[in-house]
Write an enzyme that holds these catalytic residues in place. Structure first.
Site, short mmCIF file in Angstrom:
data_model
loop_
_atom_site.label_atom_id
_atom_site.label_comp_id
_atom_site.label_asym_id
_atom_site.label_seq_id
_atom_site.Cartn_x
_atom_site.Cartn_y
_atom_site.Cartn_z
CD GLU B 283 -3.18 0.61 2.17
OE1 GLU B 283 -3.69 -0.52 2.14
OE2 GLU B 283 -3.50 1.49 2.97
CD GLU B 286 -2.80 1.08 -4.34
OE1 GLU B 286 -2.76 0.29 -3.37
OE2 GLU B 286 -3.83 1.35 -4.96
CB CYS B 310 -7.25 -2.69 6.49
SG CYS B 310 -5.70 -2.09 5.92
CB SER B 330 -5.28 0.96 -1.12
OG SER B 330 -4.44 -0.15 -1.29
CE LYS B 369 -10.63 -7.96 8.40
NZ LYS B 369 -9.91 -7.50 7.21
CD GLU B 372 -11.81 -8.72 3.76
OE1 GLU B 372 -11.52 -9.18 4.88
OE2 GLU B 372 -11.20 -7.78 3.25
CD GLU B 377 -15.15 -9.55 -5.03
OE1 GLU B 377 -16.12 -10.32 -4.95
OE2 GLU B 377 -15.03 -8.54 -4.33
CB CYS B 526 -9.39 -3.92 14.42
SG CYS B 526 -9.17 -3.53 12.69
#
Lengths: 395, 596
Positions: B283, B286, B310, B330, B369, B372, B377, B526
């Protein structure tokens, strides 16, 4: 009707057609606001929606609030079962209400009024808007900055509760707020607001036109003036009547009963049921004489004769409350369900008769702990019906 | 005018600050008043009525949470009237509640159950209303299960979703006896604008909203001799798990956690912090690339500010609410998903295990999560990259089920590969952490010097303020970064999606000057995630945060680019940051979603 038995004192102010409201408005707007508040306070007018809060004091508290923006709201969310007086006022003498709102705006320092109109009264809107237009035109002519908008409710009973009404107007779910803060400092949009019932405003017209004394001379101590009563049920002459406060219920039944009146529900579903044996001792007003009970009311008087099952009456009220509770607070939401399903269970024999006593205790808790007047007042009809007609609940 | 008020509570005279409620005053006096709808994170509702107290001179009882103290108030918190009313209210709530406690996921961690126990509600005299309502359980979401029969309508979830997250996935519907908490048009939770953040779960007093648990699936995998079960643990878990194990809030239990996981039978206990470090390299590169294109090559098509990616709650939020800004994100996967993709490729190859036989489990402070890992994907390894996601709470349940006495466990170390990490990876668990970790690396990459902050602690991006901003001036960079000389790098950090909205609206209006923004969906980052131990409060999150930074300070390595395993993975497997393999395994795309 035999003349000598006639004990009720009729009054005829509200529906009297007055064609000089412009002159009265001009006159009021020239008087100091303090004088107008004093006039109202000395008339001892109390809120005619049912709660009976002194109107003069309400205006005074709101006038004293430092808020830059304030509102006047006419509560026309007439939802109490058995009440139909406000509709009549808005149909027959709407200008009285509008004028009173403008005077209130002058007194508290507000240039915006709202009529919170019950959704079911939508048919009144075109006529009402016409009157409002004329009224605003006149205000403009005399250079008084005050406008009135109609806000249509959507049919929830709870929105007649003033803080739920604010929420509804603000586009939120109609749920009562925590009090304090009170509307006099924290009302619609968080601004100081006067909320008055339609009839209350109409009475202020009378007071402003004829003076506080004229109003004060009607009624009895602590319950001054006249009041509209919506008479329905087992009566040969249902309708709307303006009567002086302080009458005994016996006199009322003598006038309006069908000769077989078993009980009268005073104040609609959230009011009290009075059985025949208590007619003599009960007066209609805000505070009792030294003996007996007195019942404040929004004006709903439902008469029941001996053909009526009081179980059915209560069943009907409780179904109403079970559905019309906003549902946010525990005692009201769950309490109403327990009361309603509870009397059914007793009737069916699924629960013993003593279960009624547990439910009566529950109504005490509801009265003590519910967040707003709705939950607190369910106890009124429940306990007065169950205590007086217990056998009808069981058998 | 004096700023204090005098009241008495149960006869004890007390001086309280003006504006304090009766509940505040009682707490001050060491008196506990039970509450349900009250939560320190949320506005006052005053709807459960459990906290009623008696105030002298008042006909009705007052809700302690909603009633401000007034001069000379005499308050009784335990009079007969109060006790009877309170008991009645608890009985009423139980009558409407599916009180089949032994079959409830929240059995033992339910505020209503606790109250019922405290008040010894031994009978059920009132009619049972719950069965009359025919509620069905909404189990369609991979993250959250909603069971209306257990709901007590305190509206904590509604207020959470509105006030902390600004999402309003849950609202109040209907009235009277039919009043309930509902999603949009009562659609299934996987079919509405919900970020799966789980803050509603974290704030629910009962079992009405819980995480979808995968405990049995993980036990099955562990017991399967043919499976190699790998577990990764997120940074915030190590500062929360202790609470579930009866330890003090803010306990650091990294070593014990590793120990417990090994005893549970996982074949390898690895660290998400490793891929947190990897995220920083990818990142950070990037970001520098974007800056180069924008500032040096004057390429107007480059999207700045760049936003972190994240937090899966934040990702779903921006996909719904700001789909036109997806290119600002990102392209890096979250550390969990980077880890998942590497476990079944890099790790499998190095350990010579058929990826087919690897079961990849992650322990996360998060319910989003779970969603996710379930995204289509996320199959870049050729398999589902992360098979099961467990919350901190689910791990605690497994440890208890296994009969492990957690407090007595020795400290153990993560296995290798993919178990080495730095303090920069650890602070991913706190809001501002990704920003700080990225700056530690990027600044050094560009200038060849450490960030100019004492002990590498970039304090301006730390803290609990909803939106924080920081500017770092770059001076004397290395020659290949000379276009950054004198550039003031502007950063913003937001946590809690209402704050994300503030930053995004700034970006949308074009007034933002930011280069880089970090967003975490949950309050505190988190460590305050929807999968963390219940209860949560600002104080609790503060303590977990202290623990995170203490963990960071105690690490021998504090910068991601110094992690030897990171250097090794680029050498042995990935080649270079943003290289072909990275692109394939560590980066992803986003999907614009509807707002309805």
């Amino acid at each position: 009707m035999v003349a000598h038995s006639y004990q009720l004192k009729r009054a005829d102010f509200i529906f009297k057609n007055e064609n000089d409201w412009e002159r009265i408005l001009d006159k009021m707007l020239k008087r100091p606001t303090r004088e107008l508040i004093n006039e109202l306070m000395s008339s001892e007018l109390k809120g005619r929606g049912g709660a009976g809060f002194p109107t003069g004091l309400k205006w005074k508290l709101t006038a004293e609030d430092p808020s830059d923006t304030k509102f006047v709201i006419c509560n026309a969310d007439e939802g109490e079962p058995g009440t139909f007086k406000d509709r009549e006022i808005l149909t027959k003498v709407p200008y009285k209400v509008l004028m009173a709102m403008a005077v209130c705006g002058y007194v508290i320092g507000s240039n915006q009024g709202y009529i919170y109109l019950r959704g079911e009264y939508k048919f009144l809107v075109p006529e009402l808007n016409k009157v409002i237009q004329e009224f605003e035109y006149y205000c403009k002519q005399i250079g008084h900055d005050f406008s009135i908008k109609i806000f249509l409710g959507s049919g929830a009973y709870i929105c007649g509760e003033e803080t739920a009404l604010f929420e509804s107007m603000e586009g939120k779910r109609g749920e009562p707020r925590n009090k304090p803060p009170y509307p006099s400092s924290n009302g619609y949009m968080g601004k100081a607001t006067v909320v008055n019932n339609v009839e209350t405003l109409a009475h202020t017209f009378t007071i402003f036109k004829y003076g506080a004394k004229k109003f004060y001379d009607l009624g009895v101590q602590y319950s001054r003036g006249s009041k509209l009563f919506s008479v329905s049920g087992d009566t040969p002459k249902p309708g709307i009547y303006e009567l002086e406060l302080g009458m005994s219920l016996q006199d009322f039944v003598n006038e309006f009963g069908d000769g077989d009146t078993k009980a009268v529900q005073v104040g609609g579903a959230s009011g009290f049921l009075v059985p025949r044996k208590r007619f003599e001792k009960t007066t209609i007003g805000y505070r009792g004489k030294l003996t007996g009970i007195s019942l404040p009311t929004g004006g709903s008087m439902m008469l029941f004769n001996s053909s009526r099952s009081m179980y059915n009456v209560l069943d009907n009220y409780l179904e109403f409350f079970r559905e019309e509770s906003c549902g946010q607070c525990t005692p009201c939401r769950v309490g109403c369900q327990q009361l309603h399903f509870g009397i059914k269970a007793v009737k069916r024999g699924d629960k013993p008769a003593q279960y009624l006593d547990k439910l009566l205790k529950l109504t005490e808790t509801m009265q003590l702990t519910a967040k707003c007047g709705l939950g607190q007042s369910v106890a009124n009809s429940f306990s007065s019906i169950v205590e007086n007609f217990r056998e009808e609940m069981i058998y | 005018m004096s700023n204090t008020i005098h009241v008495t509570i149960n006869g004890i005279a007390l001086e309280v600050e003006k504006g304090k409620t009766i509940l505040d005053a009682a707490n001050q006096a060491g008196m506990i008043i039970p509450t349900l709808c009250f939560h320190k994170d949320l506005c006052i509702a005053g709807n459960c009525r459990v906290c009623v107290v008696e105030v002298s001179g008042q006909k009705r009882l007052a809700a302690a949470c909603a009633t401000p103290c007034e001069e000379e108030m005499e308050i009784q918190t335990n009079s007969l009237k109060v006790r009877n009313s309170r008991k009645h209210i608890i009985e009423l709530l139980l009558s409407e509640h599916n009180a089949d406690c032994t079959k409830c996921y929240k059995n033992g961690n339910c505020e209503l159950q606790e109250l019922a126990s405290e008040y010894k509600i031994m009978t059920q005299d009132f009619l049972r209303l719950a069965p009359m309502k025919n509620y069905t359980i909404d189990q369609f979401s991979p993250s959250i299960i909603k069971d209306d029969s257990k709901c007590i309508r305190c509206q904590r979830c509604v207020r959470t979703c509105a006030e902390l997250q600004g999402v309003n996935a849950l609202t109040v519907a209907y009235k009277g006896d039919e009043m309930k908490i509902a999603s949009f048009f009562e659609k299934a939770m996987n079919d509405v604008v919900c970020t799966n953040c789980g803050q509603c779960v974290n704030h629910c007093p009962t079992g009405a909203l819980v995480e979808r648990n995968y405990i049995e699936e993980v036990w099955d995998a562990i017991s399967d001799p043919d499976k190699h079960v790998v577990v990764q643990t997120a940074p915030a878990v190590r500062v929360g798990l202790g609470e579930e194990m009866g330890m003090e809030v803010g306990s650091r239990v990294t070593g014990k956690m590793v120990s417990a996981l090994k005893r549970l039978g996982f074949n390898a206990v690895l660290d998400t912090d490793f891929t947190a470090d990897l995220t920083i390299i990818e990142e950070g590169t990037e970001l520098l690339n974007r800056l180069k294109k924008a500032l040096k090559e004057k390429d107007n098509s480059v999207k700045l500010p760049m936003a972190t990616s994240c937090s899966p709650g934040w990702i779903k939020y921006i996909e719904h609410m700001y789909p036109e800004f997806l290119e600002h994100l990102s392209t890096c996967k979250s550390p969990q998903q980077m880890f998942g993709a590497l476990v079944k490729t890099y790790y499998a190859k190095a350990r010579k295990i058929d990826p087919e036989n690897i079961v990849s489990v992650s322990i996360m402070p998060c319910t989003a999560k779970k969603f996710e890992a379930n995204r289509p994907e996320m199959h870049d390894s050729g398999y589902r990259d992360v098979d099961y996601v467990l919350t901190t709470r689910e791990l605690a349940i497994m440890i208890k089920q296994a009969g492990i006495d957690f407090k007595k466990l020795p400290d153990e170390k993560f296995d290798r590969l993919m178990g080495e990490s730095t303090g920069a990876g650890v602070i991913f668990g706190a809001t501002g952490g990704v920003m700080e970790a990225a700056l530690r690396t990027a600044y050094e990459l560009v200038t060849g010097r450490e960030v100019p902050f004492e002990n590498l602690n970039i304090t301006p991006v730390r803290g609990m303020e909803g939106v924080r901003q920081a500017t770092i001036k770059i001076e004397n960079p290395l020659t290949q970064w000379d276009f950054l000389d004198g550039v003031e790098l502007k950063c913003a950090v937001a946590h809690g999606l209402v704050n994300a909205q503030k930053v995004m609206d700034e970006v949308k209006s074009g007034t933002s000057q930011y280069h880089f923004i970090e967003v975490m969906a949950c309050p505190g980052g988190c460590l305050g995630g929807g999968g963390q131990p219940i209860p949560t409060s600002p104080e609790i999150r503060e303590k977990r945060m202290e623990a995170i930074y203490a963990e960071d300070a105690g690490m021998p390595l504090r910068k991601s680019h110094e992690n030897p395993e990171i250097l090794k993975i680029y050498q042995d497997f990935l080649g270079e940051p943003l290289g072909l393999k990275s692109h394939h395994l560590l980066h992803t795309k986003y999907i614009g979603r509807d707002r309805l």
